[in-house]
Each structure stands twice: as structure tokens, then as C-alpha cells.
Design an enzyme around this catalytic site. Structure first.
Site, PDB file in Angstrom:
ATOM      1  N   PRO A 133       0.934  -0.998  -0.005  1.00  0.00           N
ATOM      2  CA  PRO A 133       0.067   0.184   0.024  1.00  0.00           C
ATOM      3  C   PRO A 133       0.837   1.311  -0.001  1.00  0.00           C
ATOM      4  CG  PRO A 133      -1.046  -1.598   1.551  1.00  0.00           C
ATOM      5  CD  PRO A 133       0.397  -2.319   1.072  1.00  0.00           C
ATOM      6  N   GLU A 367       4.569  -2.507 -13.507  1.00  0.00           N
ATOM      7  CA  GLU A 367       5.959  -2.842 -13.500  1.00  0.00           C
ATOM      8  C   GLU A 367       6.893  -1.833 -13.337  1.00  0.00           C
ATOM      9  OE1 GLU A 367       7.106  -6.272 -15.920  1.00  0.00           O
ATOM     10  OE2 GLU A 367       4.961  -6.829 -15.589  1.00  0.00           O
ATOM     11  N   SER A 370       5.814   5.331 -15.542  1.00  0.00           N
ATOM     12  CA  SER A 370       6.549   5.913 -16.729  1.00  0.00           C
ATOM     13  C   SER A 370       7.885   6.645 -15.883  1.00  0.00           C
ATOM     14  CB  SER A 370       5.795   6.624 -17.391  1.00  0.00           C
ATOM     15  OG  SER A 370       4.986   6.022 -18.202  1.00  0.00           O
TER      16      SER A 370
HETATM   17  N1  COS Z   1      19.716  -5.739 -11.604  1.00  0.00           N
HETATM   18  C1  COS Z   1      20.562  -5.917 -10.667  1.00  0.00           C
HETATM   19  N2  COS Z   1      20.941  -5.146  -9.678  1.00  0.00           N
HETATM   20  C2  COS Z   1      20.241  -4.078  -9.482  1.00  0.00           C
HETATM   21  C3  COS Z   1      19.363  -3.710 -10.589  1.00  0.00           C
HETATM   22  C4  COS Z   1      19.099  -4.449 -11.667  1.00  0.00           C
HETATM   23  N3  COS Z   1      18.289  -4.059 -12.398  1.00  0.00           N
HETATM   24  N4  COS Z   1      18.814  -2.350 -10.302  1.00  0.00           N
HETATM   25  C5  COS Z   1      19.352  -2.071  -9.160  1.00  0.00           C
HETATM   26  N5  COS Z   1      20.257  -3.192  -8.560  1.00  0.00           N
HETATM   27  C6  COS Z   1      21.046  -2.924  -7.507  1.00  0.00           C
HETATM   28  C7  COS Z   1      21.975  -1.631  -7.496  1.00  0.00           C
HETATM   29  O1  COS Z   1      23.282  -2.011  -8.217  1.00  0.00           O
HETATM   30  C8  COS Z   1      22.271  -1.609  -5.960  1.00  0.00           C
HETATM   31  O2  COS Z   1      23.271  -2.617  -5.551  1.00  0.00           O
HETATM   32  P1  COS Z   1      24.811  -1.938  -5.218  1.00  0.00           P
HETATM   33  O3  COS Z   1      24.536  -0.899  -4.221  1.00  0.00           O
HETATM   34  O4  COS Z   1      25.523  -3.406  -4.834  1.00  0.00           O
HETATM   35  O5  COS Z   1      25.119  -1.516  -6.291  1.00  0.00           O
HETATM   36  C9  COS Z   1      20.953  -2.100  -5.261  1.00  0.00           C
HETATM   37  O6  COS Z   1      20.181  -2.957  -6.357  1.00  0.00           O
HETATM   38  C10 COS Z   1      19.997  -0.935  -5.095  1.00  0.00           C
HETATM   39  O7  COS Z   1      19.803  -0.233  -6.217  1.00  0.00           O
HETATM   40  P2  COS Z   1      19.308   1.316  -6.229  1.00  0.00           P
HETATM   41  O8  COS Z   1      20.028   2.159  -5.225  1.00  0.00           O
HETATM   42  O9  COS Z   1      19.167   1.871  -7.973  1.00  0.00           O
HETATM   43  O10 COS Z   1      17.981   1.162  -5.432  1.00  0.00           O
HETATM   44  P3  COS Z   1      16.781   2.182  -5.276  1.00  0.00           P
HETATM   45  O11 COS Z   1      15.960   2.047  -3.903  1.00  0.00           O
HETATM   46  O12 COS Z   1      17.132   3.765  -5.558  1.00  0.00           O
HETATM   47  O13 COS Z   1      15.843   1.610  -6.344  1.00  0.00           O
HETATM   48  C11 COS Z   1      13.967   2.196  -8.107  1.00  0.00           C
HETATM   49  C12 COS Z   1      15.204   2.873  -7.191  1.00  0.00           C
HETATM   50  C13 COS Z   1      13.204   3.213  -8.380  1.00  0.00           C
HETATM   51  C14 COS Z   1      14.966   1.917  -9.580  1.00  0.00           C
HETATM   52  C15 COS Z   1      13.520   0.820  -7.820  1.00  0.00           C
HETATM   53  O14 COS Z   1      12.919   1.071  -6.767  1.00  0.00           O
HETATM   54  C16 COS Z   1      12.229   0.454  -8.929  1.00  0.00           C
HETATM   55  O15 COS Z   1      12.605   0.126  -9.986  1.00  0.00           O
HETATM   56  N6  COS Z   1      11.054   0.781  -8.418  1.00  0.00           N
HETATM   57  C17 COS Z   1       9.859   0.497  -9.301  1.00  0.00           C
HETATM   58  C18 COS Z   1       9.543  -0.929  -8.940  1.00  0.00           C
HETATM   59  C19 COS Z   1       8.248  -1.390  -9.740  1.00  0.00           C
HETATM   60  O16 COS Z   1       8.478  -1.815 -11.057  1.00  0.00           O
HETATM   61  N7  COS Z   1       7.329  -1.486  -9.113  1.00  0.00           N
HETATM   62  C20 COS Z   1       6.070  -2.360  -9.747  1.00  0.00           C
HETATM   63  C21 COS Z   1       6.045  -3.757  -9.111  1.00  0.00           C
HETATM   64  S1  COS Z   1       5.646  -4.705 -10.015  1.00  0.00           S
HETATM   65  S2  COS Z   1       3.829  -4.563 -10.676  1.00  0.00           S
END
Ligand code: COS
Length: 387
Positions: A133, A367, A370
Site C-alpha cells: 500500500p 512494473e 513511466s
Molecule cells: N539488476 C541488478 N541489480 C540491480 C538492478 C538491476 N536491474 N537495479 C538495481 N540493482 C542493485 C543496485 O546496483 C544496487 O546494488 P549495489 O549497491 O550493490 O550497487 C541495489 O540494487 C540498489 O539499487 P538502487 O540504489 O538503484 O535502489 P533504489 O531503491 O534507489 O531503486 C528504483 C530505485 C526506483 C529503480 C526501484 O525501486 C524500482 O525499480 N522501482 C519500481 C518498482 C516496480 O517496478 N514496481 C512495480 C511492482 S511490479 S507490478
């Protein structure tokens, strides 16, 4: 008819062209019900997809799949072809892949053996439980937790917007295990839907109906062997799964957009306006041209991302985010123009373009909205300039 010339692009091998042609032939006559009973329709559609072997694309060959590893081009071609005909069929197919993806990526041999062949055969319905949530875009803020009790984990908390919630046989679940704050303190598990302590707290109705629910976990006891990867690997497993499936969301949007372009062209060439077919009006031609460019640009970004993942095996975060962002936003524009060209008929409930108008909206949100894709692309782009 939808333009198929893109299949000649060098992103594809002959096996992809063969897959696309066979699926196209199948989908034209397949029984893909949209009766309003979404649970029942999904069950029937899954049975048809599985009987024809299409769900085999959702798992690797060692566990009954059609390709050695998850082949993103095959997943994208399948979603594009299914969504052109039926948003619900695309949904059913996609969820078998997304819901089992974390097992393919990080599951033990025993978990893979227990779940993946059944997913490929359509005998187990899969779901992916990440959002909460108050933690959707910011995954690392999740609070649902799993406590290590020695011989098992105890799960508490809520998950929401869970597709297949209520009809799934199992959920791949992401929760906080607390190895570190933020992203490094999450773990992934497989949870069977009939585990005591897991309840469907609410079914959620949306503008393009599909099974969707909020889940509640209360002292839900999970065997230790249901952990995917190691404790603390959860965030990376989630992101690696999304790296594969975000391009496929773009592909679903592309199928919707191709259908909208076909419907718009059909309208423009058959409807008379000011004494001539609409297609002779330059303002209509401008719309058709913009739609055609949006469709081809989407296809290029989607199949570029899929090709990079399949052939270079590289981390594809940036390419997948671009494919999802561009293709979903472009499809929204294309469909909106198709509605405009259909005029009053375009907003009649149940018409092709009205259905597409409802179907496309959620793809710009799920997922990774945007805005999340923009964040990912900007970080990856700027990262290249850090000295
Ligand atoms: N593959 C492998 N490792 C990944 C990765 C990927 N695609 N993306 C991030 N990581 C790793 C990073 O490298 C980091 O590790 P290190 O510190 O060892 O380098 C760690 O994971 C944390 O990454 P980051 O600092 O980017 O984390 P954030 O919390 O800032 O992430 C976003 C931000 C917004 C990118 C992430 O939370 C996200 O994708 N959110 C959307 C999620 C989503 O799609 N929700 C819908 C649910 S499914 S319907």
C-alpha cells in the site's frame, strides 16, 4: 492487417519468425473468452495457451520450456501477438512468466522442479507479489517482513495490486528480512496460495478487468527451503526479473498500438467525409503518419532491448526501461488518435478502440510507472558522466 515486415529485422533468428507465424495462425481462431467472469475466462485462456504449448516460453528448456533460457524476443513476440487480439490472453501469458521469473532466476533445483514444469503446462497459476500500500515505486521502502525462526520463516504484512491475486496457486513474494536497511535487507520466497496465514483481503476492480487483489499475511509460516537465492538478495532478484519483463510490457503495448493503427486505417479508408474518404484529408494523414512512426519506434526499442538481453547477456536495465517507457506512452497516443478518428463510435462501450483505450492505461503504471523508468534511464545515462 498489422505490418509484419519488422520480422525481417536482424534482431530475430528464424526460430523467432517461425514462432511468430505459428502463433499468429493459432491466435486468429483460438477461443479466448471475454465473458466478464475474469477468473473463469483466465482459467479457460490458460488451458488453451498451455494446450497449444505457448506457456512453455515462460520457463527454461530444462524445466519443460521452449528455449534454453528465458528468451526475451520470444516473450515479446508472444505478448505482442496476443495483445493484438486479446488483452486478457496477453495478461494470462505474461503472469505465468513474471510470477515464475524469480524462481527461474534464483530458485534452487528443487524449487525449479516443483514449480516450473507445472507453470509451463498451465497446471499452476503464478503471481508476483512486490508492491505494498505504501511501497510501489519505492520498492526499498517495503515493510512486510519475514522473521527467521530457525527452521522456518514467519511472514507478516500486506501486498497490493497483485495480479492473479485470488486465483494464483503460488506467489513469488518479496519481504523485508532485515540484513541491512533499504534495498539490501529484502528477500524473495515462494509461497503457496493455500498456506495458513495468507488471505485475500480484497479483490480490486479496474478499468480493464483482470484478477487483482490485496493480500494479507498473518504469522504465515514458510519452510526455509522456499527462500529464493540468499537472504538479502530480494531486491536484486526483483530488479533482474523486471529487467526481463519490462521489455515485454512494451511489447504488449505495441500489440495494442498495432491494432489501434489498423482500426484507424480501416476507418480512414472506408468512411466518407466532405465528399471523399477520410484518408484523403491531410489532417487525417498526419495522424496516421504519427501513429505509424510511434509503432515502428516502439518496435525498434523493444526488440533492441530483447536482443541485447538474449544475445549479449548484459545487464539491460537502461534498454528495458526505454522500451517500456516509450512503447507504453506511444501506445497511449496511438490509441487516443484511433478513438478520435472513430469519433462517436470510438467511445461506444465494447468497440475495439474503446477496449484498447481502457486496456493500455495500466501499462504506464505497472512494473514501474513511466516516471520510474525516467528515473532509471536518467541514472544510467548520468552514471556514464561521473568522473
Ligand atoms: N539488476 C541488478 N541489480 C540491480 C538492478 C538491476 N536491474 N537495479 C538495481 N540493482 C542493485 C543496485 O546496483 C544496487 O546494488 P549495489 O549497491 O550493490 O550497487 C541495489 O540494487 C540498489 O539499487 P538502487 O540504489 O538503484 O535502489 P533504489 O531503491 O534507489 O531503486 C528504483 C530505485 C526506483 C529503480 C526501484 O525501486 C524500482 O525499480 N522501482 C519500481 C518498482 C516496480 O517496478 N514496481 C512495480 C511492482 S511490479 S507490478
Amino acid at each position: 492487417m498489422a505490418d509484419k515486415s519488422f520480422l525481417a529485422w536482424p534482431f530475430f533468428d528464424d526460430r523467432h519468425r517461425d514462432h511468430a507465424a505459428k502463433l499468429q495462425a493459432w491466435v486468429q481462431d483460438a477461443s479466448l473468452p471475454h465473458s466478464g467472469d475474469v477468473d473463469g475466462d483466465c482459467a479457460k485462456i490458460l488451458k488453451s495457451l498451455a494446450a497449444a504449448g505457448w506457456t512453455r516460453a515462460c520457463v527454461p528448456a530444462a524445466y519443460g520450456g521452449s528455449s534454453d533460457a528465458l528468451d526475451v524476443r520470444t516473450l515479446c513476440l508472444t505478448r505482442e501477438t496476443l495483445s493484438y487480439r486479446s488483452g486478457l490472453a496477453d495478461f494470462v501469458f505474461a503472469m505465468q512468466g513474471l510470477g515464475s521469473g524469480p524462481i527461474t532466476i534464483a530458485g534452487s533445483a528443487a524449487l525449479k522442479e516443483r514449480y516450473l514444469p507445472a507453470v509451463a503446462r498451465g497446471e499452476k497459476v503464478a503471481a508476483f507479489a512486490l508492491s505494498e500500500p505504501v511501497a510501489g515505486s519505492d520498492v526499498a521502502a517495503m515493510t512486510a517482513s519475514a522473521e527467521d525462526m530457525g527452521d522456518h520463516y514467519l511472514i507478516n504484512g500486506e501486498k497490493t495490486w497483485i495480479s492473479n491475486g485470488g486465483i494464483a496457486d503460488f506467489y513469488t513474494l518479496f519481504v523485508r528480512t532485515g540484513e541491512a536497511p533499504g534495498a539490501k535487507g529484502l528477500s524473495a520466497f515462494v509461497v503457496d496460495a493455500d498456506m495458513p496465514g495468507l488471505e485475500i483481503a480484497e479483490r480490486i476492480n479496474v478499468i480493464a478487468p483482470h484478477p487483482l487483489a490485496r493480500l494479507k499475511f498473518t504469522n504465515c509460516r514458510i519452510p526455509k527451503e522456499n527462500l529464493l537465492g540468499k537472504p538479502g538478495d530480494g531486491f536484486k532478484i526483483a530488479m533482474a526479473t523486471l529487467d526481463i519483463f519490462r521489455s515485454t510490457v512494451g511489447a504488449a503495448a505495441l500489440g495494442f498500438a498495432r491494432r489501434a493503427l489498423d482500426e484507424a486505417a480501416r476507418r480512414a479508408t472506408t468512411r466518407e467525409l466532405f465528399g471523399a474518404p477520410m484518408a484523403e484529408l491531410q489532417l487525417v494523414q498526419a495522424k496516421i503518419a504519427d501513429m505509424a512512426v510511434d509503432v515502428d519506434a516502439s518496435a525498434l526499442l523493444i526488440y533492441r532491448a530483447a536482443w541485447v538481453k538474449d544475445t549479449l547477456g548484459a545487464r539491460v536495465t537502461r534498454e528495458a526501461a526505454m522500451a517500456k517507457l516509450y512503447a507504453t506512452e506511444a501506445a497511449q497516443r496511438v490509441i487516443d488518435q484511433a478513438v478520435q478518428l472513430w469519433g462517436g463510435l470510438g467511445v461506444v462501450s465494447g468497440s475495439a478502440v474503446e477496449t484498447l483505450y481502457r486496456e493500455i492505461r495500466a501499462l504506464r503504471i505497472y512494473e514501474g510507472a513511466s516516471e520510474v523508468q525516467q528515473l532509471v534511464i536518467a541514472r544510467q545515462t548520468l552514471g556514464g558522466y561521473v568522473t
